[in-house]
Structure formats: C-alpha cells, structure tokens
Design an enzyme around this catalytic site. Structure first.
Site, PDB file in Angstrom:
ATOM      1  N   MET A 208      -2.413   1.889  11.625  1.00 47.92           N
ATOM      2  CA  MET A 208      -1.132   2.415  12.114  1.00 47.92           C
ATOM      3  C   MET A 208      -1.308   2.985  13.510  1.00 47.92           C
ATOM      4  O   MET A 208      -0.460   2.800  14.387  1.00 47.92           O
ATOM      5  CB  MET A 208      -0.631   3.520  11.172  1.00 47.92           C
ATOM      6  CG  MET A 208       0.104   3.031   9.967  1.00 47.92           C
ATOM      7  SD  MET A 208       1.834   2.566  10.367  1.00 47.92           S
ATOM      8  CE  MET A 208       2.597   4.230  10.409  1.00 47.92           C
TER       9      MET A 208
ATOM     10  N   GLY B 178       2.960  11.138  10.068  1.00 45.92           N
ATOM     11  CA  GLY B 178       3.145  10.010   9.147  1.00 45.92           C
ATOM     12  C   GLY B 178       2.118  10.015   8.039  1.00 45.92           C
ATOM     13  O   GLY B 178       2.153   9.146   7.172  1.00 45.92           O
TER      14      GLY B 178
ATOM     15  N   HIS C 232       6.557  -7.103  -3.698  1.00 50.42           N
ATOM     16  CA  HIS C 232       5.410  -6.849  -2.827  1.00 50.42           C
ATOM     17  C   HIS C 232       4.350  -7.937  -2.986  1.00 50.42           C
ATOM     18  O   HIS C 232       4.378  -8.720  -3.933  1.00 50.42           O
ATOM     19  CB  HIS C 232       4.779  -5.491  -3.153  1.00 50.42           C
ATOM     20  CG  HIS C 232       5.563  -4.320  -2.624  1.00 50.42           C
ATOM     21  ND1 HIS C 232       6.673  -3.830  -3.282  1.00 50.42           N
ATOM     22  CD2 HIS C 232       5.422  -3.565  -1.497  1.00 50.42           C
ATOM     23  CE1 HIS C 232       7.163  -2.808  -2.586  1.00 50.42           C
ATOM     24  NE2 HIS C 232       6.438  -2.633  -1.502  1.00 50.42           N
TER      25      HIS C 232
ATOM     26  N   LYS D 287      -1.071  -5.215  -4.420  1.00 55.58           N
ATOM     27  CA  LYS D 287      -0.585  -3.846  -4.658  1.00 55.58           C
ATOM     28  C   LYS D 287      -1.002  -3.427  -6.064  1.00 55.58           C
ATOM     29  O   LYS D 287      -0.839  -4.180  -7.021  1.00 55.58           O
ATOM     30  CB  LYS D 287       0.933  -3.817  -4.515  1.00 55.58           C
ATOM     31  CG  LYS D 287       1.534  -2.424  -4.559  1.00 55.58           C
ATOM     32  CD  LYS D 287       3.009  -2.465  -4.125  1.00 55.58           C
ATOM     33  CE  LYS D 287       3.634  -1.078  -4.220  1.00 55.58           C
ATOM     34  NZ  LYS D 287       2.968  -0.085  -3.355  1.00 55.58           N
TER      35      LYS D 287
ATOM     36  N   GLY E  69       6.289   3.341  -4.551  1.00 53.66           N
ATOM     37  CA  GLY E  69       6.756   4.700  -4.308  1.00 53.66           C
ATOM     38  C   GLY E  69       8.155   4.725  -3.724  1.00 53.66           C
ATOM     39  O   GLY E  69       8.979   5.568  -4.091  1.00 53.66           O
TER      40      GLY E  69
END
Lengths: 252, 252, 252, 252
Positions: free
Chosen positions: D16, D79, D136, D140, D146
């Site tokens: 990120m 974040g 997804h 996962k 979530g």
C-alpha cells in the site's frame, strides 16, 4: 385500532388506478372512501370525507382536480404528468392561501428509481468516469428514456458544481452511434430488448474500481410503495413538493 | 515422469511474451528451450530442438517466422495480428507440402471470450432480440471493439441463416447515438470507463425471459490458458486452423 | 397458404395451459383443434383430428394421457412433471411398437434456461473455478432450485470427465452457510428476494478473466417459445426425447 | 502556483505504501517530504516539516506513530488496522489537549466501497428484502468478508431503527448452506472465484422492482483517491474521525 386516513382516488379505472385501488385496500391504515372514473363528478369528494386525494388521471384534467382538492382543504398526491412551470406556479399561488394543505407531484413513484438517481448523482463527483445504460422493452418510442435524461442532468449538475472534468475518452475512430448519446456531457446508451420492462444502470469508474447502481422495474406494482408513502406523508409536508425524494430520508 | 513438449518462444521481451515465459515455465509438461527477442536469429530454433514455436511478435515479422518454423518441421502457435487473406493463402500452400505440421493462428487467446462469442451466436437464433454492450478502459481509440464487431458478425450470420427477423425496435424519437451503432443489423454499444480493462455483454431477449452472456478480461494473464491449450493441441491438428474455437470441444 | 399442424391441448384451464392456448392461437402455422380440461374425455381427441397432443396437466394423469395419444398415433409434447424411470421405461416400450410416433418430455420449456445450462456445463472444463447463484421470489419453499441442482450436476459431470480438479478455495474461517451449499462439488448460493421471479447466474473464473452466463425468467410467457418449438419438431423426432435440448441445434 | 501540503509517509516500503508514494508524487498539490520504512526513526518527521502524516504500517506500531504525530502537532491519516476501543479512547484523550489537530482512521479507503455501503444502508428501509453477495479471489481465508459483515450491520441497524420486519423467506427445505450466512438478520453469500479481486453486491427488492448496488475493486490503486481525499481534508476536521464517510458529502 389503527388510526385511519381517508383516501379518494381519481382515475380509478386506469391501469395505475386499478393497482392503486388494490394497494390502498390492502393497507391497514388507509380507507378508500371514493374511487372516481372519468365521468364522475368531483363534488362527491366533498361528501366522501376524504382527507387525501390521489390523482392518477390524465394531463388534461389533473390541474382542475388538484385545484378542487386544495380549495376544499384536502391534501393531494399526484402521479399524472403534464405539470409544466405555469401550472406549478398557479398551484403554488393557490397553496399560499391554504397554509395547512400539502401537495406532492411525483413524476416517478418507483422508490428504487428515485433512490438510484439520487445516489448516482451524489457519487458521481468522486469518480473520473460515469456513463448510463438504460434498457427497455422494444415498444418504447423514445430513446433515451426520460428517467435516464433526468439522471444524466442530475449527475452533470453535481459534477459541474464540484469542478470535476469530463469523463476521459480517447476514442478517435467511432462507428456512428457506438459511444451513445450525449446528455449534458454524460454518455447515455439505450438498449431495446424483448422481455424487458424498464431498467437503468449507472456505471461509475475510477482507478482500479467501479461502482454500479442499477434499478429494475419489472411491473407497475413497483409504483405502489411510493404512492402509499406519499399518502402517509403528504399531511406532514404542507405546500408544494415536486419529486418523491422530498419525502425520503436520504441524509447519510 | 511427465512427457515434455519442447517450446520456443518468439517475441519473449514483449508484454505478452513475458507473460508466456512465466506460463510455460509454470507448466509441468512444457520445457522452454528457446526464448528469442527482436534481434535474435531464427537459426537458433533449429539447434534448440523445439517441437513447437510460439509467435508473439509483430505483424512485420510473423509471416517469415511461421514459414521458417513450418519449413523446419516445427508446429506453430501464433498470436500476432496481421494475417490477411494473402498471407493465409501462402501459408496453406506451404503446409500442403508438410502434411504433418500444424499451425494455429488465433486472433484472440482468451478462452472465455472465444466461448462467449460462440455461445452468443449459437443462442441468437432462438431469441427475438439481441444487442451487445462492450466496455473498455478510456484509452481505447476505436469503438466498437474488434471483438464486438466479430461477435455481431457471427450473430448476424447465424440469424440470417435461420431466417430470424431483425430485433424489434419501435424507436421514433432518438437523441443522436442513443441506440448505439449498427453492425450488420446488431446494435452495439461502447462504454469507456476508467478502471475497466476489456468486457463484453451479449443480451438476448424473448417473451418473458433474458439470456446474458458476459466476459470480463481483467488482465493479460487471461490469454495464457489459451496459449497453453494451443501448444498442447497443435500437433494433433495438422494443417492451418484459424481461431482457438477450432481446438475447443463445443459440441453440445 | 401456410401448412397447418392440428394441435390438441390437455390441461387447458391451468395457468400454463391458458398461456399455451394464447400462444397456439397466435401461431400462424398451428390450429388448436381441441382444448380439454380436467373432466373432459380423451375420446374427443380422436374425433378432433389432432396430430399432436400437448400435455400440461398433473403428475397423476400425464402417463395415461400420453399412452392414449401414442396408441392413437398422435405425437406428444409433455410439460407435466412426474416422469420417473419406471414411467419412462414403460413409455419407451410402447413407442417401440409405434416407430413413427414422437414424444418430447421437457422438464423445462424455457429455451434460455436450457441453453444457459448447456453452455455453462460445456464451458466449465476450461475454467479453474465455477459457482452458481440462483435468485427467486421469497415464496419459494426449496433451496437450491431444481434447475440449479441440475445445472450443478451437468457441470460436475463435465469437469469430472475432463479431469478438472475442484474449484480452489482457501477458506479456513467461515460463518455457517457463507460459502453456500455443495452440489456434487459445485457451490450453489440461493437468494430469495421480493420482486424477483426466477433467475440463475453461473460464474466461471480463471486467471485474469470471468465468464458469466445468466438467465432471467420474468414471466410464464417465457415457456411458450419452447412449447411451440416442441410442437413444430416432435414429428421429426420419432421415439422418446427427454429434454428440450434434444431439439436444439447446439453444435458449435 | 498551487499551494502545497507537506506529507510524510510511514510504511513506505509496503505494498500500500508503494502505491501511496506514487499517488502523492503524482498529485500537484502534495509534496512528499519524508517516506519512512520499518527501521527509520520517527524523529526525522520533525525535521521534515510534514504537516500531515500518513500511517500505512502494521497494527503493532500504528498507535505509537499516531501519538508521535499528534504530540508534534501533525495531522494523521491512518489506514492501518488494529484500532480497538481502548486505543481509540486513548487517542481521543490525547486529542482533547490538541484542539487543532485532526486524525482520520479509515478501515477502508476505497471511496466506491464506502459509498456503496452507505447507500445500501440508507435504501434498505424502503425495501421488503435485502441480501448481500460478496465475491473474492479464492486465496481469501475468511468468509464473509469484513466489508460485507460491516455492510450487513449498517443495514440491520437502519432497518431496526425504522421498524422494518425481516426479509420474507418461505424456505422449508434447504440443502445446508444454500441460503448463505446470517449476519444480524441479513443473508450474506460468499463466492470465491479464480480471476476475481474484491467485489460486493447488495440486492434490495420490493413488489415489482429491484435496486442493486455493486462495487468492484480490481486493484490496490482503488484506495488512492480515498487516501488523497483524507490528506486534503484532515486539517479541516479537527479531532478524531473514524471512517472515510465522515469526510464525504453524502447529504442527499
């Protein structure tokens, strides 16, 4: 016992009217005290004791119907089209003398459609790109649909106010019509397909993500929750309200 | 031990080529014996012992590459564009003298896309209406996409052969472009949206029902299963095959 | 003048039957020569001159109806459920003595649904992952739908025959039911939503791509094109055919 | 000249973080004055002159990072996950002494995803039925996601407050798991499919209509517009804000 609202219906023999008779009858808190057709006199509204008049008639008679209701102190919920600026101005003047009376004029009673347009407009300033696809049955004579045009106008106004540039588009070679129509800078594509009723999809795209807001109308029944919501809330909204979104709780 | 196929790759430094190197390396039954870039000599293919040559180069060199492979008894799997009728005719002539050698020329290696077009065409004669929506990133310069045009042509041919009339459309008032482009009688709508890659939706409609066939390409990786399928099957298909669907088991 | 097929309808007063009366009446090449309800005698079929009998009755009477038709040399198109292995075996025996007579038993007359299941099964061996989402009105009592279960079985058979491994799934923490039901190794998710009728989506995924095959049934009218296709083709298919796909041209 | 905001980035070497470096560099109104990795000292933030600190680190260090920023009068955009009630309470206490400093803690920076959840919750009280499908990639490990759980909780709270009954469901025969998981009365279905990234669809249904709100995340880049929006607005929102929606103009 549930407290009752007394409702009169104008245009009871039309297709929308017939659905409304069923919907009002099925609502435990509403009593249908009058159901008038084309040739019935408005005078019977007075004796019916109606608190709220629902107008689902035709453009030619809707203004007179609503004026009659307001002058007799009844609230009005109106689904008939044909309310141009002149008619709206005359109605507001009339309502100024009747401060307790509410009128709702709703060009679209489909809750989902009204919500979809409002959400799309609100979201549109956060995305680089936005386009609209509307899909209808093949008997429809106009393209794009009125709802799609209104949605594009709402989006355009929101993006302009926020200073968002036009959706990017590098097209240099286009087969005529491929990129759809242009409504105030928003591309609108109209699909006509046997089997469909009335559907609209707003596509919003930015780097690495897409937001899609789609509404499907399968059936005239989809207008009835909006009509009932109008009936139940009109007394609490004195004066003139145009658009069902004025009665929706959309603050997020 | 798994029997190995020896593969040589031409165009190994391009974006598709780099993906193909990874995909071949990851396949337990394939050995990459040569990976050539722009300036490498084709002669090294001979000493590499390659059974199959994969050409992912440029239109300017693909014909010479494939001829070299065929003349040396190697099968070829070709993803490069630029194979017009003249080139194909010359290649077929060459292959006539090499009855054991197979060549696959595939304008589209995305299995899902090839399947989607084939299914849409086959289904289209059973429905009153058919339209295509293709959606791509906003840097694309042409509209509609080549895949959408080919899909529309397949659909049009299938419907014409079956005597199916045009999709019904009562539109009399149209904002320019709203109803999309017209490819051999099939309406094609092109959406350009930030965040997207390459997507296509064929909508088929009849009384009370809709069939939708959609393909999404998110990434260049989507071409690799088709490339591997070509490599594994080319030896079993001597002569020239155009289009990956020639290798797919689509009999239903 | 268009050559006419004479059709008799059994179960004319049911909901499907009423739709069929309308559809046959509207077809220029079909003449409805008899329309029987629950208490009408089958004997009138003989005098009606019907070439084809359509059975849209109930499980209790369908076998006797079809036997009567076959014994009198009439073809039969059957939409009634309840044809188990024993009934089918007895019918095949009967047909063996009537080599010119055709019977179509179709558990599903929606062309789009039959096509969607066939396409999904055929495509499924080319993708790593496959899951099914079926969506129906909230009055449906069983989940998953029968169509979804049959689609999953077709997919499972096709993938097993091709040696394709199970769809990958790394789930280690699951809220009960989140990953749906398991039908022969295929995950099936059942949505129940007010406003819907009957819808199914097969999702197929591989590296960087997705193929989606969706069918929407909005209305009972969607079964009529399949009924008419059955009527028009049954004479050309002597013997017993189970499933409308036996009459469709799906060779790709 | 455009006025510049000075930004320091913590966690610059993570995935990120690397995206954020690119996004800040590309923004004409932002100057990246520090980019720290795991072992760099926070002291360099002071000399960098940063007005705003972006924390994209790990749960173990985020609290100390944010405290350091606040104590030195810098705003913070966070974040990183791991902010439980205790941490939030301690942070609010700290901020009480620093009335001009703003902190944004955003569990989800994808604007489209935040908007989709807010719209779905707001709309949910106007429809009889609501279900969620989240889709997804197959790596996962948890199901549902979530985001889907949070969306279901928002919907449930909104419907409960408005007195809307549960979505109707007549299911009596269910193959285990077919109807999905139950999150506070909302059905949530989890699809895992090769080729996908992160997607969510909220389906809302009423008589004759459907509203669908879908968000697709194709790529980590989708978080960057949210990060930039946070950076640009944090100074105008002193005190603690949890959730990016606190900065969005969603009043409709």
């Amino acid at each position: 016992m549930i407290e009752q609202l007394s409702v009169a219906l104008l245009g009871a023999n039309g297709r929308m009217g017939a659905e409304a008779v069923k919907a009002i009858d099925a609502a435990a808190d509403l009593t249908l005290v009058a159901a008038l057709g084309r040739n019935d006199s408005l005078e019977s509204l007075v004796s019916s004791g109606a608190q709220i008049v629902v107008d689902l008639t035709v453009p030619e008679s809707t203004e007179a119907n609503v004026r009659f209701a307001v002058e007799h102190g009844m609230h009005a919920v109106v689904g008939t089209t044909g309310w141009d600026a002149g008619r709206l101005a005359r109605l507001e003047e009339l309502l100024a003398d009747r401060p307790g009376v509410g009128v709702l004029i709703a060009p679209n009673f489909a809750l989902g459609s009204v919500l979809a347009s409002a959400f799309a407009a609100k979201a549109s300033k956060y995305f680089e790109s936005v386009e609209i696809i509307e899909l209808h049955h093949p008997d429809k004579v106009d393209a794009p649909s009125g709802t799609a045009v209104r949605t594009a106008q709402l989006i355009s106004a929101e993006r302009t106010a926020a200073g968002v540039p036009s959706s990017p588009d590098a097209t240099t070679t286009e087969l005529e019509g491929a990129r759809g129509s242009d409504v105030e800078g928003v591309r609108v594509h109209s699909v006509r397909l046997s089997g469909l009723v009335a559907h609209q999809e707003v596509l919003l795209g930015g780097p690495g993500e897409q937001l899609t807001i789609r509404h499907d109308s399968f059936d005239r029944a989809s207008f009835m929750p909006g009509v009932l919501l109008g009936i139940r809330n009109v007394a609490a909204h004195p004066g003139l309200t145009v658009g069902l979104d004025g009665y929706l709780d959309l603050g997020l």
